[in-house]
Design a protein around this motif. Structure first.
Motif, short mmCIF file in Angstrom:
data_model
loop_
_atom_site.label_atom_id
_atom_site.label_comp_id
_atom_site.label_asym_id
_atom_site.label_seq_id
_atom_site.Cartn_x
_atom_site.Cartn_y
_atom_site.Cartn_z
N UNK A 1 0.84 -1.29 -0.08
CA UNK A 1 -0.18 -0.07 -0.03
C UNK A 1 0.83 1.28 0.06
N UNK A 2 2.00 1.20 0.86
CA UNK A 2 2.72 2.59 0.99
C UNK A 2 3.37 2.66 -0.48
N UNK A 3 3.96 1.69 -1.06
CA UNK A 3 4.43 2.15 -2.57
C UNK A 3 3.60 2.43 -3.34
N UNK A 4 2.39 2.06 -3.44
CA UNK A 4 1.18 2.40 -4.32
C UNK A 4 0.96 3.83 -4.22
N UNK A 5 0.98 4.26 -2.91
CA UNK A 5 0.63 5.81 -2.51
C UNK A 5 1.76 6.52 -3.04
N UNK A 6 3.15 6.04 -3.25
CA UNK A 6 4.31 6.88 -3.57
C UNK A 6 4.00 6.66 -5.16
N UNK A 7 3.67 5.73 -5.75
CA UNK A 7 3.55 5.65 -7.31
C UNK A 7 2.53 6.88 -7.60
N UNK A 8 1.44 6.69 -6.74
CA UNK A 8 0.39 7.56 -7.06
C UNK A 8 0.86 9.14 -7.09
N UNK B 1 5.70 -8.94 -6.66
CA UNK B 1 5.18 -9.30 -5.34
C UNK B 1 3.80 -9.70 -5.04
N UNK B 2 2.84 -9.03 -5.55
CA UNK B 2 1.37 -9.20 -5.57
C UNK B 2 1.21 -10.75 -6.24
N UNK C 1 -5.68 -7.17 -10.43
CA UNK C 1 -6.25 -6.13 -11.45
C UNK C 1 -5.47 -4.77 -11.23
N UNK C 2 -5.50 -4.34 -10.12
CA UNK C 2 -4.82 -3.07 -9.84
C UNK C 2 -3.31 -3.24 -10.29
N UNK C 3 -2.95 -4.36 -9.86
CA UNK C 3 -1.31 -4.47 -9.95
C UNK C 3 -0.89 -4.49 -11.32
N UNK C 4 -1.80 -5.25 -12.15
CA UNK C 4 -1.67 -5.15 -13.66
C UNK C 4 -1.43 -3.88 -14.28
N UNK D 1 -4.85 8.94 -13.46
CA UNK D 1 -5.24 7.49 -14.07
C UNK D 1 -4.96 6.66 -13.01
N UNK D 2 -3.63 6.69 -12.30
CA UNK D 2 -3.42 5.84 -11.33
C UNK D 2 -4.12 5.82 -10.18
N UNK D 3 -4.81 6.92 -9.75
CA UNK D 3 -5.81 7.35 -8.80
C UNK D 3 -6.96 6.45 -9.13
N UNK D 4 -7.42 6.35 -10.38
CA UNK D 4 -8.42 5.61 -10.52
C UNK D 4 -8.13 3.82 -10.43
N UNK D 5 -6.87 3.67 -11.07
CA UNK D 5 -6.43 2.14 -10.62
C UNK D 5 -6.45 1.79 -9.39
N UNK D 6 -5.86 2.69 -8.31
CA UNK D 6 -5.73 1.99 -7.05
C UNK D 6 -6.91 2.76 -6.04
N UNK D 7 -7.92 3.25 -6.46
CA UNK D 7 -9.06 3.45 -5.71
C UNK D 7 -9.77 2.17 -5.26
N UNK D 8 -9.95 2.00 -4.14
CA UNK D 8 -10.85 1.13 -3.60
C UNK D 8 -12.38 1.39 -3.18
N UNK D 9 -12.76 2.64 -3.93
CA UNK D 9 -14.13 3.01 -3.36
C UNK D 9 -14.59 4.04 -4.47
#
Lengths: 102, 782, 540
Positions: free
Chosen positions: B10-17, B59-60, B94-97, B137-145
């Motif tokens: 999760x932390x790294x995905x926030x960094x990517x975002x 990793x995922x 799906x998000x990871x992809x 776009x990354x925001x759309x991808x990693x949104x969980x809501x």
């Protein structure tokens, strides 16, 4: 019939009338002043007449003397005023001085 | 899962975002000052993002291959105790992809743009915009809501607006950007309405919570919650959410903006309008797949099918290089949506990924061509020829060999020729449509799908042949040169990505590959009553059936007892009264039996599918649902048909354009009406102009006039009446009231003017008068 | 927060402008032999200084504000209270003893408004640099207006409220009527009379309520036990209470303005000078909705429920009507930039009314937040129009085009404001509109979805204007520098003073869009209390 109070009063009345006439009708301020003198003198005559025939004391004469004194001062002041008027208007025709109207 | 063993996902995905956002801020404020350096910074940031995204994906897939979502949830703000608006991010397979897809394509497009945009005066601005696009776009991808989804959904709309209108000096570009934004807004309104329904019902925005509540938990006696307590509204909510995808993914009838969006710079077309943003709609559809009911899925499938077919027909006749690709994109997006709609979730998403590579490759190749054409035109001092018109190209194969090869390979991939990624994913979708048609009888969907596949092969090869084969049609085409490394490198890389072995060892079937195993369709959350039975996991069906049977059995038993008792009583009476009552006893017996049958029938579900569940259930393999099994069966026929049709399309294309065996103009004349329909894009833009837009504009015009004339007119009328009344009273005042006052004044004045005659100002008059008065007084008073 | 010189912060923040006004009066205009006013700069900086002091106090109030206190009808729930007797008149016929209090205090509804007023007044004082004539009078009026607006938001005594309400009218009239555009007299009178009509309704209701509770204290008027049971608005007199509610509602709706009482707004905006447009849209319009929340809702909770659907309709119609009229702007008559924004205000204030009609905490919080956001966003829009008007001396949308290349920084700022007005996520407007929609959907799903069309229309007219002014080709007439002598405008782009007005607003808009929690924390307790109070009908 000797000369009585009535005659004096008539004389005084005539003098008063003449003086008044002069005051009202004359255009010259000096003449108006003279008219005033006449009126004062008619009053004096009355004082003295009443004092003589009224059977009282000399009060009337005393008053007449006061009047004479006053008449002198009045004449002095009045002449001074007339002089001022002359200096301002270059004339002393009293009917043309109608500042009071304003 | 505890926080420690999540490997920092999760932390790294926030960094990517956040990294691209940082790049955006930096470039927007300092870009002008640092000039060329801005692109280096932006590209570097994307490189870091790509590395991090690869780490996450690795990793995922390796450590958490199950489809669970690793989430972070937090309160955005609260509205009082227990009433918080919560948001969060989450990473599942799906998000990871998608993270990898977005960052890789974004990185390549950045790289490509450093050369492509070299001479633009707003160079740094371009990279800033690319940054904010990637962020959103990354925001759309990693949104969980849904809330975050919607927020970033709108933000990609903004970045798309900015990038389409990047050359805003051109009116066409400014118009296209406006059109894109507003058309998307129409879809977004539906999306938002859907969110409102869901929030109203579930008081949360999280996907997992909503799906869990829709599903309920029969084992623990928790009933499913449905919007307004009806499956109909669940369908409506699903369709409304899908409206967002209709807008963003350019599905019929809101597809009109995407071809116009080609006014933007070509790298933008590759990044946003081919590979990532337009795929966001498909991504959304895949995300909310568990909540689609049977009717909603049908709607989605038909929308996709219509779009795929319609766009393919249009693409056949277009002459603008990018327009053909744009319609091809619309068509392929229709494919993906159709795939998800028929329940072929895995293949739909698979097609999204494979399409991203080869379509980005196609667009970047077109960019390469246009760039070369531009340079050639510049060289020849020609500023009027359209560098994007394929009628001005031809023979580019010789001058731009690398571009040609990559373009050709991507064309093969999109046409669905075996040994390419496109074949794998497309075949999967077509198999899905076939299976779906078998199960439900909606044969139109596979027909549209296969038809579109054939047309795709045809028009893509038409494009390739017209542009690259044959002899140069203009002098410009002869002057073109192959571009520099930074332009060609992304092409090659993307073309290589279109080989089958990245996804599955088997070149003709991806269903055993790592991709399919990690992108398993999520189980539907919709209650069985509102879902296709073949999409419901068999496990669940079995449980529900058992529960239902138990319930019915209890009822039947109870009824039986009652009837038995009654028959018993009747018999007693019958025996007591004689023969004539025997008939009535028979009647009761009949009734008893009938009731029992009915109860049994009721025990089966009302929406039971045509085919019985029991026959041939997967003994040899583990299938979650019947549908997956059916896809497996349909795989082989679908493959044969699709290869056949694609081959036919390619053959036809070569016949017409390469060998000139048929004259294309003659063909166009022969099918005059169809040709014109296709060439004019089915007149959809014109229809909108004449209906919705015309109505809105004129209605607003009428309202504007109404406001100006009627409402303001009433106000002014009131004011006018008040003024009139004022004037009337004014006259009255002047004449009557003032008249009285003036009268009194006049009288006084007259008197005064008489009296003032006595006022001469001369003392003598006064004295005279005094005396007269005194005399009079004396006379009268004495 | 400490009292200073025996006066509380609310008194200070309200009456500081009065001090400033006196100082401005004491400064001589200082005309030199050419008739040029020499103390121009002094007036400006005095005003900026005083509004800045006000802003400091407002920030102090915000920092010392205790989240979680209720307010509305609980005197103990108000913060920074000051309660003195103002005057008492004894032995009046009919009225008996009239006691008027100086009773001020803030809760979660008024606190954001205080902040907003302080911010907008500060920002608008920078925009006032464009005023060129009769500067002394202008700034004196400006500060008086400031006083009136602050007063309205802090008053808890109905009489005091009314006094401030009328007090603010007067300077506004002059500010439009003297410093306005070509049809300034018409606009000023229209504004004045419209508002006065509303005030008359309010006054009648005030008197009626006074006979009920024999006090002007607003909190007493919200307490059914305080009413004389025989009085006209006493609990149980449903019909009369509905009439009173409606009269007050109309009075406030004129100020909002809701369709069909909105036509003063386009005229007033078009004619008013830039800073006055800013204040008009930024603060004045909020008084209508604030008045509804402060007075209509808690004093007549029974009638609110009766009219709830009607109010929702008013909101919806305003949203769509305003948006369509804004869109119609480019079809009818002279396309005026300011008129477009004026109609967009009608539309955006419609969202507020819709949110308030929802009677739940999402909708209400969203409405109050939207009041704040509309204040900041529209202020920005009007300042932006002012910037271009000062340079080009025209506001016609058709006169421009391609300004993006001539004024890049300006274009960037403008884009922020426009997209905020469209309700783009990441900007504060999105959060409030979203909360309004989510709240309203719970009460009126269909109406809410219909209102959603306003979002599309909003995007249409805003983007159209953006394209018209900034994109495309620059007309030849603007191709040179704005001012060839370079005396006024050193660069073609926006200058420092204008940026000083715009940047704080932009930061606020984006900041609150990303992290709106501070705003919601401030008003949650009050809003929830109000919702609950209205839900149970307040005992009426």
């Amino acid at each position: 019939m000797g000369i009585g109070l009535t005659h004096y009063l008539i004389l005084s009345g005539i003098l008063f009338a003449i003086g008044l006439f002069a005051v009202i009708t004359r255009r010259n301020a000096i003449m108006v002043l003279m008219g005033l003198e006449l009126i004062l003198n008619s009053a004096n005559i009355n004082f003295i007449a009443f004092s003589r025939f009224g059977g009282i004391n000399l009060d009337g004469q005393v008053a007449a003397i006061f009047v004479i004194v006053l008449a002198v001062t009045e004449a002095a002041i009045a002449l001074a005023i007339i002089l001022n008027i002359y200096q301002n208007y270059k004339h002393i025709r009293i009917d043309e001085i109608n500042k009071l109207k304003e | 899962m505890t926080q420690e063993n999540l490997l920092m996902i999760p932390e790294i995905s926030v960094v990517i975002l956040l990294l691209p956002l940082l790049g955006f801020l930096f470039n927007i404020f300092f870009g002008k000052r640092i000039g060329r350096l801005s692109s280096t910074i932006a590209t570097g940031i994307m490189g870091i993002c790509l590395a991090l995204a690869s780490y996450i994906a690795f990793t995922k897939f390796v450590y958490y291959p199950d489809n669970g979502m690793i989430q972070l949830k937090f309160d955005w703000f609260t509205l009082g105790p227990g009433n918080a608006v919560s948001v969060g991010i989450g990473v599942d397979n799906m998000t990871a992809m998608m993270l990898v897809v977005v960052t890789l394509i974004s990185f390549l497009v950045h790289l490509f743009s450093t050369e492509y945009m070299r001479d633009d005066k707003r160079y740094s601005r371009f990279f800033a915009y690319l940054g904010i696009f990637t962020f959103s776009m990354l925001g759309i991808v990693i949104a969980n809501n849904f809330l975050f989804m919607y927020i970033f959904w709108e933000l990609v709309g903004l970045s798309s607006y900015l990038l389409i209108g990047f050359w805003y000096e051109k009116d066409s570009a400014a118009n296209a950007s406006k059109k894109a934004f507003i058309t998307n807004r129409v879809g977004d309104l539906g999306f938002f309405a859907g969110i409102m329904i869901l929030f109203f019902t579930y008081r949360t925005f999280f996907f997992d919570d909503i799906f869990a509540k829709i599903l309920g938990d029969s084992l623990h006696g928790i009933a499913p919650i449905l919007p307004f307590n009806s499956g109909f509204w669940l369908t409506v909510a699903g369709i409304l959410i899908f409206c967002g995808a209709i807008g963003k993914s350019a599905q019929f009838p809101l597809h009109i903006w995407l071809p116009d969006a080609m006014e933007g710079p070509t790298p933008v077309s590759a990044l946003i309008h081919a590979a990532t943003m337009v795929a966001a709609g498909v991504y959304l559809t895949a995300r909310v797949f568990p909540m689609f009911t049977a009717h909603a899925l049908l709607f989605v499938a038909y929308t996709g099918a219509i779009t795929a077919f319609l766009a393919a027909t249009i693409a056949i006749t277009q002459n603008d290089f990018k327009k053909v690709l744009a319609y091809s994109t619309v068509s392929q997006l229709g494919y993906m949506v159709m795939g998800i709609g028929v329940g072929a979730f895995t293949n739909g998403f698979f097609h999204l990924v494979t399409h991203a590579w080869f379509k980005a490759c196609l667009f970047l190749a077109s960019g390469s061509v246009i760039h070369a054409m531009h340079h050639a035109m510049h060289h020849l001092n020609d500023h009027h020829t359209d560098p994007q018109d394929i009628r001005n190209m031809g023979g580019l194969r010789k001058t731009m060999p690398l571009t040609y090869l990559t373009f050709l390979f991507a064309t093969i991939a999109i046409s669905g020729v075996p040994f390419t990624s496109g074949f794998l994913s497309k075949d999967g979708i077509l198999a899905g449509t076939l299976a779906f048609a078998q199960l439900t009888g909606n044969w139109l969907i596979p027909i549209a799908g296969f038809g579109a596949a054939g047309m795709t092969a045809f028009y893509m090869f038409r494009l390739t042949i017209e542009a690259f084969h044959g002899v140069p049609k203009t002098k410009i085409a002869t002057q073109t040169k192959e571009n520099k490394f930074v332009i060609v490198f992304p092409l090659v890389l993307l073309a290589v990505m279109s080989f089958w072995f990245f996804y599955s060892a088997n070149p003709i079937d991806a269903s055993k590959g790592w991709f399919a195993s990690r992108m398993k369709a999520p189980a539907t959350s919709v209650p069985t009553a509102y879902q296709f039975r073949f999409l419901v996991p068999e496990e669940r069906l079995k449980q529900e059936e058992e529960a239902q049977e138990k319930l019915e059995k209890a009822n039947v038993d109870e009824n039986t007892e009652k009837l038995k008792k009654r028959i018993h009583e009747e018999l007693e009476i019958a025996y007591a009264t004689g023969q004539e009552n025997r008939d009535s006893v028979e009647k009761y017996k009949q009734e008893f039996l009938k009731n029992k049958e009915e109860a049994k029938a009721r025990a089966r579900h009302p929406l039971m599918a045509k085919k019985s569940m029991k026959d041939g259930s997967g003994e040899k393999e583990e299938f979650l649902t019947v549908f997956e099994e059916k896809i497996e069966e349909a795989h082989l026929p679908a493959m044969f048909i699709s290869v056949l049709i694609a081959g036919l399309g390619i053959l036809l294309s070569f016949t017409v354009y390469q060998f000139k065996a048929m004259n294309s103009d003659n063909l166009a004349n022969q099918f005059g009406l169809l040709y014109r329909l296709s060439y004019n894009k089915w007149y959809i833009d014109e229809i909108y102009d004449a209906s919705v837009i015309w109505f809105t504009l004129n209605f607003s015009k009428v309202l504007g006039l109404f406001d100006l004339k009627v409402i303001d007119g009433i106000v002014n009328l009131t004011a006018w009446v008040a003024r009139l009344a004022g004037q009337a009273t004014g006259i009255f005042d002047n004449v009557v009231v003032d008249g009285l006052v003036n009268l009194i004044a006049n009288v006084t004045g007259t008197l005064g003017s008489i009296m003032r005659k006595f006022q001469t100002g001369r003392v003598q008059t006064y004295i005279g008068l005094t005396i007269v008065v005194v005399i009079l007084l004396v006379y009268f008073l004495a | 927060m400490q009292n200073f010189l025996g006066l509380g912060p609310l008194t200070w923040i309200t009456f500081l402008p009065l001090l400033g006004m006196i100082i401005i009066f004491l400064i001589p205009s200082g005309k030199d032999e050419k008739g040029k006013e020499t103390s121009k700069q002094l007036f400006r900086w005095v005003t900026i200084g005083f509004t800045f002091l006000q802003l400091i106090i407002a920030i102090g109030i915000y920092l010392n504000y205790t989240a979680g206190m209720t307010g509305i009808n609980v005197e103990g729930g108000f913060q920074f209270r000051e309660h003195y007797n103002w005057f008492t008149v004894t032995g009046l016929p009919m009225f008996g003893n009239v006691k008027v209090d100086y009773f001020v205090g803030i809760d979660g509804i008024s606190a954001p408004m205080i902040l907003l007023t302080a911010i907008v007044c500060f920002v608008a004082s920078f925009a006032s640099f464009s005023i060129k004539k009769q500067i002394k009078g202008y700034f004196a009026m400006y500060l008086l207006l400031d006083l009136g607006m602050m007063g309205v938001f802090i008053s808890l005594d109905f009489f005091l409220f009314y006094v401030f309400w009328e007090l603010m009218l007067l300077p506004m009239y002059f500010l439009i009527g003297i410093w306005g555009g070509p049809r300034k007299e018409y606009a000023a009178i229209k504004f004045f009379i419209y508002t006065l009509v509303g005030s008359v309704f309010m006054l009648l209701v005030i008197i009626g309520l006074y006979f009920g509770v024999h006090s002007f204290n607003m909190l007493d008027m919200m307490d059914p036990l305080k009413y004389d049971p025989t009085s006209i608005f006493a609990p149980g007199h449903g019909w009369w209470r509905n009439v009173a509610f409606f009269a007050l509602f109309v009075g406030f709706a004129i100020k909002v303005p809701s369709v069909p009482f909105h036509t003063w707004l386009p005229d007033a905006h078009v004619e008013a000078p830039t800073p006055i447009s800013v204040i008009l849209a930024g603060v004045l319009l909020k008084m209508g909705t604030y008045g509804m929340l402060r007075i209509n809702w808690p004093m007549f909770p029974d009638s609110v429920k009766y009219f709830q659907c009607f109010i929702a309709w008013v909101g919806t119609v305003s949203i769509l009507y305003g948006a369509l009229c804004a869109l119609g702007q480019f079809k009818v008559g002279k396309r005026d930039f300011k008129k477009l924004i004026a109609y967009s205000s009608v539309s955006h204030m419609g969202y507020v009314v819709l949110g308030m009609s929802s009677m739940n905490s999402s909708g209400m919080s969203g409405a109050i937040f939207q009041m704040f956001n509309h204040g900041t966003i529209t202020s920005m829009l009007f300042i932006i129009v002012g910037v271009i008007y000062d340079r080009a001396h025209t506001r016609g949308l058709d006169d421009f085009g391609g300004l993006a290349n001539k004024m890049p920084i300006y274009t960037g700022i403008m884009a922020i404001a426009f997209f905020a007005a469209i309700g783009l996520p990441g900007m504060s407007g999105f959060v409030s509109e979203m909360m309004i929609f989510l709240g309203a959907f719970m009460a009126y799903p269909i109406l809410t979805v219909i209102s959603g069309l306003g979002i599309i229309l909003g995007a249409a007219y805003m983007l159209w204007a953006l394209q018209k002014v900034f994109f495309g080709k620059l007309p030849d007439r603007w191709s040179g520098p704005w001012d060839p002598t370079h005396k006024i405008y050193k660069t073609d782009d926006i200058n420092a003073v204008e940026l000083a007005a715009l940047i704080p607003l932009a930061i606020l808009i984006i900041g609150l869009g990303i992290y709106p929690a501070p705003m919601f924390n401030m008003m949650n307790a009050t809003v929830n209390h109000l919702v609950e109070f209205v839900r149970i009908g307040g005992g009426f």
